[in-house]
Design a protein around this motif. Structure first.
Motif, PDB file in Angstrom:
ATOM      1  N   ALA A 384       0.831  -1.211   0.000  1.00 43.40           N
ATOM      2  CA  ALA A 384       0.000   0.000   0.000  1.00 43.40           C
ATOM      3  C   ALA A 384       0.867   1.262   0.000  1.00 43.40           C
ATOM      4  O   ALA A 384       0.566   2.236  -0.690  1.00 43.40           O
ATOM      5  N   TYR A 385       1.955   1.232   0.780  1.00 42.82           N
ATOM      6  CA  TYR A 385       2.847   2.411   0.796  1.00 42.82           C
ATOM      7  C   TYR A 385       3.443   2.657  -0.587  1.00 42.82           C
ATOM      8  O   TYR A 385       3.547   3.792  -1.045  1.00 42.82           O
ATOM      9  N   GLN A 386       3.853   1.576  -1.254  1.00 39.31           N
ATOM     10  CA  GLN A 386       4.418   1.754  -2.600  1.00 39.31           C
ATOM     11  C   GLN A 386       3.359   2.334  -3.539  1.00 39.31           C
ATOM     12  O   GLN A 386       3.653   3.155  -4.401  1.00 39.31           O
ATOM     13  N   SER A 387       2.115   1.910  -3.324  1.00 42.68           N
ATOM     14  CA  SER A 387       1.033   2.443  -4.160  1.00 42.68           C
ATOM     15  C   SER A 387       0.828   3.922  -3.885  1.00 42.68           C
ATOM     16  O   SER A 387       0.570   4.704  -4.797  1.00 42.68           O
ATOM     17  N   LYS A 388       0.950   4.308  -2.615  1.00 39.97           N
ATOM     18  CA  LYS A 388       0.792   5.736  -2.288  1.00 39.97           C
ATOM     19  C   LYS A 388       1.895   6.559  -2.955  1.00 39.97           C
ATOM     20  O   LYS A 388       1.633   7.654  -3.481  1.00 39.97           O
ATOM     21  N   ASP A 389       3.119   6.035  -2.951  1.00 42.18           N
ATOM     22  CA  ASP A 389       4.218   6.751  -3.630  1.00 42.18           C
ATOM     23  C   ASP A 389       3.818   7.048  -5.080  1.00 42.18           C
ATOM     24  O   ASP A 389       4.041   8.133  -5.606  1.00 42.18           O
ATOM     25  N   VAL A 390       3.229   6.037  -5.718  1.00 37.80           N
ATOM     26  CA  VAL A 390       2.880   6.158  -7.132  1.00 37.80           C
ATOM     27  C   VAL A 390       1.672   7.091  -7.315  1.00 37.80           C
ATOM     28  O   VAL A 390       1.646   7.924  -8.219  1.00 37.80           O
ATOM     29  N   ILE A 391       0.695   6.967  -6.429  1.00 43.60           N
ATOM     30  CA  ILE A 391      -0.501   7.834  -6.537  1.00 43.60           C
ATOM     31  C   ILE A 391      -0.110   9.295  -6.376  1.00 43.60           C
ATOM     32  O   ILE A 391      -0.557  10.160  -7.138  1.00 43.60           O
ATOM     33  N   ASP A 392       0.747   9.572  -5.398  1.00 42.83           N
ATOM     34  CA  ASP A 392       1.159  10.965  -5.191  1.00 42.83           C
ATOM     35  C   ASP A 392       1.833  11.509  -6.443  1.00 42.83           C
ATOM     36  O   ASP A 392       1.595  12.641  -6.857  1.00 42.83           O
ATOM     37  N   ALA A 393       2.675  10.666  -7.068  1.00 39.17           N
ATOM     38  CA  ALA A 393       3.345  11.089  -8.302  1.00 39.17           C
ATOM     39  C   ALA A 393       2.299  11.328  -9.397  1.00 39.17           C
ATOM     40  O   ALA A 393       2.359  12.314 -10.134  1.00 39.17           O
ATOM     41  N   MET A 394       1.318  10.463  -9.462  1.00 37.50           N
ATOM     42  CA  MET A 394       0.308  10.555 -10.507  1.00 37.50           C
ATOM     43  C   MET A 394      -0.528  11.818 -10.359  1.00 37.50           C
ATOM     44  O   MET A 394      -0.819  12.513 -11.331  1.00 37.50           O
ATOM     45  N   LEU A 395      -0.872  12.139  -9.120  1.00 37.57           N
ATOM     46  CA  LEU A 395      -1.691  13.336  -8.914  1.00 37.57           C
ATOM     47  C   LEU A 395      -0.867  14.575  -9.238  1.00 37.57           C
ATOM     48  O   LEU A 395      -1.376  15.551  -9.795  1.00 37.57           O
ATOM     49  N   GLY A 396       0.435  14.513  -8.930  1.00 37.32           N
ATOM     50  CA  GLY A 396       1.326  15.630  -9.261  1.00 37.32           C
ATOM     51  C   GLY A 396       1.425  15.834 -10.761  1.00 37.32           C
ATOM     52  O   GLY A 396       1.514  16.952 -11.251  1.00 37.32           O
ATOM     53  N   ASP A 397       1.410  14.762 -11.518  1.00 34.33           N
ATOM     54  CA  ASP A 397       1.606  14.827 -12.965  1.00 34.33           C
ATOM     55  C   ASP A 397       0.342  15.172 -13.743  1.00 34.33           C
ATOM     56  O   ASP A 397       0.409  15.781 -14.807  1.00 34.33           O
ATOM     57  N   SER A 398      -0.810  14.736 -13.233  1.00 34.22           N
ATOM     58  CA  SER A 398      -1.961  14.663 -14.135  1.00 34.22           C
ATOM     59  C   SER A 398      -3.014  15.745 -13.932  1.00 34.22           C
ATOM     60  O   SER A 398      -3.902  15.889 -14.747  1.00 34.22           O
ATOM     61  N   SER A 399      -2.939  16.457 -12.849  1.00 36.96           N
ATOM     62  CA  SER A 399      -3.915  17.497 -12.515  1.00 36.96           C
ATOM     63  C   SER A 399      -5.366  16.985 -12.482  1.00 36.96           C
ATOM     64  O   SER A 399      -6.285  17.739 -12.702  1.00 36.96           O
ATOM     65  N   VAL A 400      -5.531  15.675 -12.258  1.00 37.27           N
ATOM     66  CA  VAL A 400      -6.901  15.201 -12.005  1.00 37.27           C
ATOM     67  C   VAL A 400      -6.982  14.776 -10.540  1.00 37.27           C
ATOM     68  O   VAL A 400      -5.962  14.482  -9.915  1.00 37.27           O
ATOM     69  N   SER A 401      -8.189  14.777  -9.972  1.00 33.44           N
ATOM     70  CA  SER A 401      -8.305  14.265  -8.607  1.00 33.44           C
ATOM     71  C   SER A 401      -8.818  12.830  -8.707  1.00 33.44           C
ATOM     72  O   SER A 401      -9.518  12.472  -9.654  1.00 33.44           O
ATOM     73  N   LEU A 402      -8.454  12.063  -7.697  1.00 34.51           N
ATOM     74  CA  LEU A 402      -8.743  10.632  -7.770  1.00 34.51           C
ATOM     75  C   LEU A 402      -9.929  10.322  -6.855  1.00 34.51           C
ATOM     76  O   LEU A 402      -9.828  10.470  -5.642  1.00 34.51           O
ATOM     77  N   LYS A 403     -11.055   9.932  -7.464  1.00 38.94           N
ATOM     78  CA  LYS A 403     -12.241   9.604  -6.642  1.00 38.94           C
ATOM     79  C   LYS A 403     -12.085   8.219  -6.015  1.00 38.94           C
ATOM     80  O   LYS A 403     -12.319   8.000  -4.860  1.00 38.94           O
ATOM     81  N   ASP A 404     -11.693   7.267  -6.862  1.00 41.28           N
ATOM     82  CA  ASP A 404     -11.504   5.920  -6.341  1.00 41.28           C
ATOM     83  C   ASP A 404     -10.448   5.176  -7.155  1.00 41.28           C
ATOM     84  O   ASP A 404     -10.043   5.627  -8.217  1.00 41.28           O
ATOM     85  N   ILE A 405     -10.008   4.044  -6.591  1.00 44.62           N
ATOM     86  CA  ILE A 405      -9.042   3.194  -7.284  1.00 44.62           C
ATOM     87  C   ILE A 405      -9.704   1.833  -7.451  1.00 44.62           C
ATOM     88  O   ILE A 405     -10.233   1.275  -6.482  1.00 44.62           O
TER      89      ILE A 405
END
Ligand SMILES: Nc1ncnc2c1ncn2[C@@H]1O[C@H](COP(=O)(O)OP(=O)(O)O)[C@@H](O)[C@H]1O
Ligand SMILES: O=P(O)(O)OC[C@H](O)CO
Length: 497
Positions: A384-405
């Motif tokens: 889960a922590y590794q996934s958070k690392d990736v999600i944070d990067a994704m939100l930084g890159d994509s300018s979309v907000s994440l409702k669910d995974i």
């Protein structure tokens, strides 16, 4: 007579065949593991004949279990472990070397030299990828540089390259068809994801002749018929191909921009649909083709985690503190927390967003009271922590907000892990009933090509949700847990220095 779709999922550790009916339900399934070959530390190979045999076995078994005839299959979809690299003789069909698996680190030095020549940005610009041994291009170069006679035979036009999809289609069509698809091509480091063609400049840098490369096709179309000699007497259209992570996205119906899935198999792979935009990552993610259908290309941002379910296998096979992967949940829930223990399973270096091939796994925060439950819990939490690392990067890159995974893959069955994922990412986690979405995605692609299903609207109605996990912990706790993880990652990254 009722017709079916056959999906072949050729994965890193096993091959599966699943037969689906019109409702998208599994009629039968067969799975077979095959040998992993580790010739040296950090090297991973597969015998291509083992892969082929396992695929034929599971096809035969799934047909038998479904009590259908090969001719009852309307179309075949193929999905596969990506990047794994294979070169074979086009006349004899014999591989010149074992398949070099995506996890294999043997081309680290080649990547390093290319980086030193200042070429990383050129590769990134054109392919959306990084100079990491993960991708096929430097693996092909390694074979050319190290396997005697390969360069000469390739120059004479005797050899073909393919990822596993190409290899299987070549064999299923008795050597008639040499193709791949946009998604697999987009993982090779030699395919231009914007111009949609093999890139002559990158091919020249890596000294790879274009003559060995397959034709790149759309993800959903009829590529050709199986040879009756090979496919148990029937000529069935092969009508869908996609790399396994893209197939999983398609199976999860991530059809709109911002929709995101994580597949927890051997590794963990997060893909966010970015629509028709190829978003260039500034945060260590990959830009990749999600799929190309009917002339329209859609892109994705990807965070690739090299070790996910494999860390649970490590607890079982090497540490021998669980008998079965499913037991991990029971032991993790026996303690309230990890008591400060963190496991960073960087067994084959770290992928996104760090890309450090020399990082190694560590266990930190041990105290006199640390026990096996803490270690098991910390290992699950590391996914889960590794996934958070990736999600944070994704939100930084994509300018979309994440409702669910949307989650799938073997380890998504673990409720403890899914709840912790929701907690640590502060995002709702949605698990479908069918977590074999990789196979399902390939079946959808094949079924759409032959009119078995009409369109994506119809397919979306076939997906059913099993459970939603909502975040429970407060921001303060989330922050302090994650800070501990970041310290642990720093230690893993610095280990080799
Ligand atoms: N209940 C579970 N909890 C945690 N991990 C699990 C569980 N069930 C399976 N796994 C892990 O999931 C992986 C298998 O998932 P799968 O999707 O079949 O992977 P792959 O397609 O990469 O072979 C294994 O690494 C296994 O350890
Ligand atoms: O075989 P899997 O499911 O571990 O997937 C492997 C990935 O495609 C590697 O990029």
């Amino acid at each position: 007579m009722e017709k079916y779709i056959l999906s072949i999922d050729q994965g890193t550790t096993s091959s599966r065949a699943i037969i689906y009916d019109k409702k998208g339900r599994e009629v039968s399934k067969s799975q077979e593991e095959f040998k992993q070959i580790y010739p040296r530390a950090g090297w991973v190979e597969h015998n291509p004949e083992d892969i082929w045999r396992s695929v034929i076995d599971v096809i035969q078994e799934s047909i038998k279990r479904a009590e259908v005839k090969p001719g009852d299959i309307a179309a075949i979809g193929i999905t596969n472990q990506r990047e794994t690299t294979l070169i074979w003789d086009k006349n004899t069909g014999k591989p010149v070397y074992n398949a070099i698996v995506w996890q294999c680190r043997r081309s680290t030095n080649i990547c390093q030299r290319l980086k030193e020549q200042g070429l990383e940005d050129k590769f990134k610009q054109k392919t959306g990828l990084l100079l990491d041994p993960y991708f096929s291009g430097t693996k092909i170069k390694w074979i050319f540089d190290n396997v005697s006679g390969v360069k000469e035979r390739a120059a004479k036009g005797e050899l073909l390259f393919g990822t596993i999809d190409s290899w299987l289609i070549w064999r299923l069509t008795a050597g008639r068809i040499h193709v791949t698809d946009y998604t697999n091509a987009s993982r090779t480091l030699i395919y231009n994801i914007h111009d949609l063609g093999w890139d002559s400049e990158l091919l020249a840098i890596l000294d790879i002749p274009e003559s060995i490369l397959p034709e790149v096709k759309a993800n959903s179309e009829v590529y050709g018929l199986t040879s009756a000699d090979v496919f148990f007497g029937a000529e069935v259209p092969i009508a869908g191909i996609a790399g396994d992570q893209q197939a999983a996205s398609f199976g999860q119906c991530c059809y709109q921009e911002g929709m995101t899935k994580i597949t927890y198999g051997t590794g963990g792979f997060m893909l966010m649909n970015t629509g028709e935009r190829a978003v260039k990552s500034e945060k260590g993610l990959l830009t990749t083709i999600a799929w190309g259908i009917n002339g329209k290309i859609e892109y994705a941002l990807e965070g690739s985690i090299f070790i996910a379910g494999a860390a649970v296998q490590w607890l079982r096979d090497e540490m021998k503190i669980i008998d079965d992967s499913t037991d991990s949940q029971y032991f993790a829930e026996k303690v309230l927390d990890t008591a400060g223990v963190y496991v960073v399973p960087a067994f084959t270096g770290m992928g996104a967003p760090y890309w450090e091939p020399d990082a190694r796994g560590i266990i930190v925060g041990l105290s006199r009271g640390s026990n096996k439950n803490h270690l098991i819990r910390a290992t699950l939490e590391s996914l889960a922590y590794q996934s958070k690392d990736v999600i944070d990067a994704m939100l930084g890159d994509s300018s979309v907000s994440l409702k669910d995974i949307k989650v799938d893959g073997g380890a998504s069955a673990n409720d403890f892990l899914m709840q912790f994922l929701a907690d640590i990412t502060a995002t709702c986690v949605e698990r479908p009933i069918n977590t074999e979405t990789t196979s399902t995605g390939a079946s959808f692609l094949a079924g759409l090509a032959v009119g078995y299903w009409t369109d994506r609207q119809e397919i979306m109605h076939l997906r059913e949700i099993d459970k939603k996990f909502k975040p429970h912990i407060d921001d303060k706790k989330r922050k302090s847990l994650y800070q501990g993880w970041q310290k642990a990652v720093k230690a893993a990254l610095n280990w080799s220095i």
